[in-house]
Structures are given as C-alpha cells and as structure tokens.
Design an enzyme around this catalytic site. Structure first.
Site, PDB file in Angstrom:
ATOM      1  N   CYS A  88      13.675  10.261   6.718  1.00 54.63           N
ATOM      2  CA  CYS A  88      13.360   9.965   8.125  1.00 54.63           C
ATOM      3  C   CYS A  88      14.571  10.256   9.010  1.00 54.63           C
ATOM      4  CB  CYS A  88      12.898   8.536   8.280  1.00 54.63           C
ATOM      5  SG  CYS A  88      13.993   7.389   7.454  1.00 54.63           S
ATOM      6  N   GLU A 115       9.367  17.022  14.723  1.00 54.46           N
ATOM      7  CA  GLU A 115       9.853  16.692  13.381  1.00 54.46           C
ATOM      8  C   GLU A 115       9.437  17.776  12.384  1.00 54.46           C
ATOM      9  OE1 GLU A 115      10.159  12.584  10.988  1.00 54.46           O
ATOM     10  OE2 GLU A 115       8.112  13.328  11.165  1.00 54.46           O
ATOM     11  N   LYS A 120       0.871  -1.191   0.000  1.00 55.61           N
ATOM     12  CA  LYS A 120       0.000   0.000   0.000  1.00 55.61           C
ATOM     13  C   LYS A 120       0.900   1.230   0.000  1.00 55.61           C
ATOM     14  CE  LYS A 120      -2.030   2.994   1.893  1.00 55.61           C
ATOM     15  NZ  LYS A 120      -1.760   4.408   1.487  1.00 55.61           N
ATOM     16  N   GLU A 159       8.386   1.713  11.540  1.00 53.25           N
ATOM     17  CA  GLU A 159       9.479   2.682  11.338  1.00 53.25           C
ATOM     18  C   GLU A 159       8.822   4.054  11.268  1.00 53.25           C
ATOM     19  OE1 GLU A 159      12.544   1.831  11.375  1.00 53.25           O
ATOM     20  OE2 GLU A 159      12.344  -0.335  11.183  1.00 53.25           O
ATOM     21  N   THR A 193       4.857   9.023  13.261  1.00 54.02           N
ATOM     22  CA  THR A 193       4.650   8.386  14.569  1.00 54.02           C
ATOM     23  C   THR A 193       3.162   8.360  14.917  1.00 54.02           C
ATOM     24  OG1 THR A 193       6.869   8.930  15.332  1.00 54.02           O
ATOM     25  CG2 THR A 193       5.211   8.613  17.036  1.00 54.02           C
TER      26      THR A 193
HETATM   27  P1  NAD Z   1       1.885   9.045   7.073  1.00 53.48           P
HETATM   28  O1  NAD Z   1       1.949   8.447   8.411  1.00 53.48           O
HETATM   29  O2  NAD Z   1       0.930  10.164   6.847  1.00 53.48           O
HETATM   30  O3  NAD Z   1       1.516   7.960   5.966  1.00 53.48           O
HETATM   31  C1  NAD Z   1       2.276   6.794   5.782  1.00 53.48           C
HETATM   32  C2  NAD Z   1       1.424   5.725   5.134  1.00 53.48           C
HETATM   33  O4  NAD Z   1       0.388   5.330   6.031  1.00 53.48           O
HETATM   34  C3  NAD Z   1       0.709   6.170   3.858  1.00 53.48           C
HETATM   35  O5  NAD Z   1       0.727   5.100   2.940  1.00 53.48           O
HETATM   36  C4  NAD Z   1      -0.708   6.443   4.338  1.00 53.48           C
HETATM   37  O6  NAD Z   1      -1.695   6.329   3.338  1.00 53.48           O
HETATM   38  C5  NAD Z   1      -0.877   5.372   5.392  1.00 53.48           C
HETATM   39  N1  NAD Z   1      -1.896   5.642   6.407  1.00 53.48           N
HETATM   40  C6  NAD Z   1      -2.359   6.843   6.838  1.00 53.48           C
HETATM   41  N2  NAD Z   1      -3.266   6.670   7.816  1.00 53.48           N
HETATM   42  C7  NAD Z   1      -3.383   5.333   8.010  1.00 53.48           C
HETATM   43  C8  NAD Z   1      -4.160   4.521   8.899  1.00 53.48           C
HETATM   44  N3  NAD Z   1      -4.990   5.055   9.790  1.00 53.48           N
HETATM   45  N4  NAD Z   1      -4.009   3.181   8.842  1.00 53.48           N
HETATM   46  C9  NAD Z   1      -3.157   2.620   7.965  1.00 53.48           C
HETATM   47  N5  NAD Z   1      -2.407   3.331   7.101  1.00 53.48           N
HETATM   48  C10 NAD Z   1      -2.518   4.679   7.118  1.00 53.48           C
HETATM   49  O7  NAD Z   1       3.379   9.494   6.717  1.00 53.48           O
HETATM   50  P2  NAD Z   1       3.879  10.269   5.424  1.00 53.48           P
HETATM   51  O8  NAD Z   1       3.498  11.708   5.529  1.00 53.48           O
HETATM   52  O9  NAD Z   1       3.512   9.519   4.213  1.00 53.48           O
HETATM   53  O10 NAD Z   1       5.472  10.130   5.609  1.00 53.48           O
HETATM   54  C11 NAD Z   1       6.227  10.992   6.383  1.00 53.48           C
HETATM   55  C12 NAD Z   1       6.549  10.356   7.724  1.00 53.48           C
HETATM   56  O11 NAD Z   1       7.200   9.117   7.531  1.00 53.48           O
HETATM   57  C13 NAD Z   1       7.504  11.185   8.557  1.00 53.48           C
HETATM   58  O12 NAD Z   1       7.024  11.270   9.875  1.00 53.48           O
HETATM   59  C14 NAD Z   1       8.802  10.389   8.539  1.00 53.48           C
HETATM   60  O13 NAD Z   1       9.615  10.562   9.644  1.00 53.48           O
HETATM   61  C15 NAD Z   1       8.309   9.004   8.424  1.00 53.48           C
HETATM   62  N6  NAD Z   1       9.336   8.150   7.843  1.00 53.48           N
HETATM   63  C16 NAD Z   1       9.971   7.253   8.655  1.00 53.48           C
HETATM   64  C17 NAD Z   1      10.964   6.429   8.142  1.00 53.48           C
HETATM   65  C18 NAD Z   1      11.656   5.415   8.999  1.00 53.48           C
HETATM   66  O14 NAD Z   1      12.256   4.511   8.453  1.00 53.48           O
HETATM   67  N7  NAD Z   1      11.593   5.488  10.304  1.00 53.48           N
HETATM   68  C19 NAD Z   1      11.308   6.524   6.788  1.00 53.48           C
HETATM   69  C20 NAD Z   1      10.651   7.453   6.002  1.00 53.48           C
HETATM   70  C21 NAD Z   1       9.653   8.255   6.535  1.00 53.48           C
END
Ligand code: NAD
Length: 489
Positions: A282, A380, A173, A245, A225
C-alpha cells in the site's frame, strides 16, 4: 502440501457451504487448493456466535487476555516455516519476505497484549469535588476484519490484535486470493472462548454480508479505495464503527543536497520501496521526484541497481521479486505502462516476463520522460513500476507529491535538516519517512490522509479504533442540586 481449507465458526472447523474458491499459485498458475466460501447461513452463524464469544472473552481479566495473546504470538513464530510456505504458495511474495511478515505479525500481538492492559481510560476532574468522573474504554462488541492479499497476516494482525486486546470478538475475512494462510491459523485460537475469533473465506459478497449484518458493531477494512468507499456508505446507514486503510500513490523525493555515496544509497532505497513485493505494497513508492541537479546520476544508479535484481521463483532465497499476485493485477500494471509509453514516456528497463514461461511475472520497470498528466503518475499502479521525474527543488517536489487524492505515505532523501523538517511538516501523508523508506513501527500510528483512509492502525490510536469511549459521572451522595427546578422562586 495438504492445506487447511475449513472455516472456523463458533469454535468448530467446518467446510464452507458457499461457492468454492480456487486458490492459484501465482508463480505456477496451478490451483493449489479449493476453499468453500461461507454461505449466507454460515455468515449469520458466525455473527451469532461472536456475541457469546465476545461476552466470554471480555469477562477474562486483561492480564490473562494479554498472556493468551502472547501465547498466540509464540504459536505464530513457532509455525513460521509452515505458514510462510503457504503464504508464498498462494501470494507469490518471496519466502524471505513472508518469514519477515510472520515476525511482524507476532510482534503486533505482543505489542497490543501489553498496551491493552495499560490503557483503560482516565480519571478527570469532577464537576463537584466529592464526585468521581471517569473516562472508560469498552470493546465495540463484534468486529469484522476484511483484508487484502498483499500482506494477508500482517494486515489482519493490525486489526485482530488490538481488537482482541480491547475485548472484542473478531470475524476475519481474508481476500479470496489468499485464504489459506488465514485458515491455517485456526489452531492458534483453541485457547480462546468459542466464537471469539472466527475465520471465514469468500469474495466481496461475504464481506458485504458481514458489513450489512446488524450484529456487527465495527468494521476494519484494508483494501482499495473503491471497496472501502462502498463499505463506508453501507456502514454509515447504521453507524457501524469504521476504520479504513485504502489505496495510495506515494511519492519519494530526492533532494538536491544528496550526492555521491548518499545518492547511490537513495537510488537503492527507492528501488526497494518501488519494487518490494513486486510493488504490491500500500505504501509502495509509485512516483520518484528527483532534484534536476541529481537526476541523471540518480537514474543511472537506479538503472544499474535494477539490472542486478533477480526475478523468479519466490521460494528461492536468492529471489528479489516474485510474480505479481494474479493475471488481473499484472494486466492492470501493464496497461498503465503501455499507456505511459504511448503518451511519450521512455521505458528504460523491464516490463517483460523476466524470462519466465509461466506465472504472473513482470520484470521491474523504470519509466522516464513522463508527461505530467500521465495516468501512471496519478492512479494507483500496485505493480513493480518506478516512474522517475526531474523537479526544480523541494517546493516543486512537495507540490507534486501533494497534488494527489491519496495521502498514505511519503518518503524523502535529504541531508539538510531544514529540508527534512519542512518535508515532514508540509507533506500531506499519514507517514513521512526521511532517509529510511517504508519502515513500520508498531508504536506509531499508520494510516492515510484524504482518500487513503479513515482512522489509524497501530500505536494507541490502533487500539482506540476498537473501543467505545464512555464517561461515567459518579456522585456518592443523593442530594438536590441547586440548578434544578424550580427556577427564580
Ligand atoms: P479489494 O478492495 O479488492 O479487496 C479487499 C478486501 O475486500 C477483500 O477481502 C475483498 O474480498 C473484500 N471486498 C471486496 N468487495 C467488498 C464489498 N463490497 N464489501 C466488503 N468487502 C469486500 O483490494 P485488494 O485488491 O484485495 O487489495 C489491493 C488494495 O488494497 C490496493 O488498493 C491497496 O492500496 C490497498 N491496500 C491498502 C493498505 C493500507 O494499509 N492502506 C494496505 C494494503 C493494501
């Protein structure tokens, strides 16, 4: 360019029957494709098909599965030109970085192809000498991989490659902002049994439906998070296996022993760590702590280097920073910068649109004179922002670095062996990079302490995340045991 917009469900390409997603090019703000999200019925069809797909996939011998994963890696490398162009169009990351990402993505498949046929478990000393006791590793079953937009293929591969190598079926997804590069991978999975890999599209509701589906055994998530915590709450209800992650607020420390040419290099390394992918990594450096004795020359070198960076068209090979991914991400970073300045910080550089009329551009920012409690030092940012703070020695720097609810990565510049070892020991982060910021290694685990995550990706740990552990105790003899009933008679 005509984009692949169909979902891959049970081995067939189908139009998503749910609400359409308009995919925007963040450099031009134009809609480049419309993708139908997966409907509730399609989510269910995918989880049903995954059951059969997983059985067929796990029935293939590990060495043959490994060959199919190597084949996937080859297909990815062969498709670099086409896939990198799609990634740049939908995500805004410079083309050169997307080409690198495809190389790292392929490398993850190669790495896990080999690791999985080596790591099958172990034989342990049995309770009685004539017995055989084994610890075996089994696939979880159906795994869902939910990923963000910043490294759409790499972060998918860190889940998909080990999960497949371990014998799972995987439902992918991607982020609603960047579904196209993932959907373009569909032909690579033709050689696998139908249902082994399925590609869906959709926003959080599709992710949530997958998380809640009782047929899903494991959930691997990269993202914020807040979302990861919400997923964990739901998954724990039915004890689905979890690997999370999440966010970070990584610190980079420059020690007082770093001087001259090394200080210049540290400034350039810190700028790259803060601005790579417009700060949307990240493990982006989001706080720079510099020993007070080196503060002024460091800031000077950092500023001079930042002035040379080119912001603009991400398809131009000479571009250093492309646009941010969306208006919302840019607005969030700008709000933090404005609040910092209102609180007394100095905006030394950047913060404008870098001369671009359209696109979510943000010229790389340097902030100094920050109050210790500034939000930009605690929450962040996920944008091209480098707050630089003077500190009185390594102890103070480590204390500040650790005073965060996050613990994903940390960086240190030092020439002093004792400082390097102490920083490695005391920093509360999943990865500590010393004098080489942000370098990933497939063989080493990646993940976060504290609220940055749960579990690890990469390395053997990243394979185990997709395996159940079973202890098999075999006694070849059928005989009464002296510790059974009756007692004491
Ligand atoms: P996000 O949490 O908004 O979305 C991530 C994914 O989760 C998307 O595919 C989204 O559609 C899905 N999603 C959203 N709500 C959901 C729910 N209720 N249930 C299941 N899935 C759901 O994050 P983003 O804006 O896409 O990415 C940025 C974030 O990702 C930043 O906080 C960054 O730090 C983090 N990040 C972490 C790492 C790591 O390895 N730790 C790597 C890259 C990015």
């Amino acid at each position: 360019m005509a984009h692949a917009t169909r979902l891959l469900i049970d081995g067939a390409l189908v139009e998503g029957a749910g609400p359409p997603l308009a995919v925007e090019n963040p450099a031009t703000e134009e809609t480049i494709a419309t993708v139908g999200s997966a409907s509730a019925e399609q989510v269910e069809a995918a989880t049903r098909a995954a059951r059969d797909g997983q059985r067929a996939w796990a029935a293939i011998a590990a060495a043959e599965r490994a060959e199919l994963l190597h084949e996937l890696a080859r297909g990815l490398r062969d498709g670099t030109d086409e896939i990198a162009a799609i990634m740049t169009a939908e995500g805004g990351k410079p083309l050169v970085e997307n080409r690198d990402e495809i190389g790292w993505t392929a490398a993850a498949f190669d790495f896990y192809a080999e690791l999985a046929r080596l790591q099958t478990g172990r034989v342990i000393p049995p309770v009685e000498v004539h017995q055989l006791a084994m610890v075996v590793k089994e696939p979880l079953g159906t795994v869902v991989a939910i990923v963000p937009w910043n490294y759409p293929l790499l972060l998918l591969a860190w889940k998909l490659a080990p999960a497949l190598a371990a014998g799972n079926a995987v439902i992918c997804k991607p982020s609603e902002l960047t579904p196209l590069s993932t959907l373009a991978l569909a032909p690579l999975f033709d050689a696998l049994p139908a249902g082994t890999v399925q590609l869906l599209a959709g926003a959080g509701d599709v992710g949530a439906a997958l998380v809640d589906d009782p047929r899903v055994d494991g959930i691997a998530f990269t993202g914020s998070t807040a979302t990861g915590t919400a997923i964990a709450h739901r998954a724990v209800e039915r004890m689905a296996r979890l690997n999370l992650e999440m966010g970070g607020k990584d610190a980079l420390i420059v020690c007082g022993d770093v001087d001259g040419e090394a200080l210049q290099i540290a400034a350039e390394g810190a700028a790259w760590a803060a601005y790579l992918n417009a700060g949307q990594v990240c493990t982006s450096t989001e706080r720079i702590y510099v020993d007070r004795r080196r503060y002024e020359p460091f800031v000077e070198a950092f500023l001079a280097h930042a002035r040379t960076l080119r912001v603009g068209d991400p398809t131009d090979p000479a571009t250093d920073l492309g646009p941010m991914v969306s208006a919302a991400q840019r607005a969030k970073a700008v709000a933090q910068i404005d609040a910092a300045v209102a609180g007394g910080a100095t905006l030394l550089h950047g913060g404008d649109r870098a001369g671009q009329e359209r696109g979510h551009y943000l010229a790389p920012v340097i902030l100094t004179d920050l109050p210790e409690a500034a939000t930009i030092l605690t929450e962040e940012t996920f944008g091209p922002v480098a707050p630089i703070v003077p500190v009185d020695g390594l102890d103070a720097a480590i204390a500040l670095a650790n005073a965060s609810p996050y613990g994903l990565g940390a960086n240190v510049y030092t020439t002093d062996l004792e400082s390097a070892l102490r920083a490695g020991r005391e920093l509360k982060a999943g990865t500590v990079w010393i004098n080489d910021p942000l370098t990933d290694n497939d063989a080493g685990p990646f993940g976060g302490f504290k609220r940055s995550g749960l579990g690890r990706e990469l390395g053997p740990e990243g394979l185990e995340a997709f395996q159940e552990t079973k202890h098999i105790h075999l006694d070849p003899r059928i005989e009464r045991k002296e510790w059974w009933y009756p007692y004491g008679r």
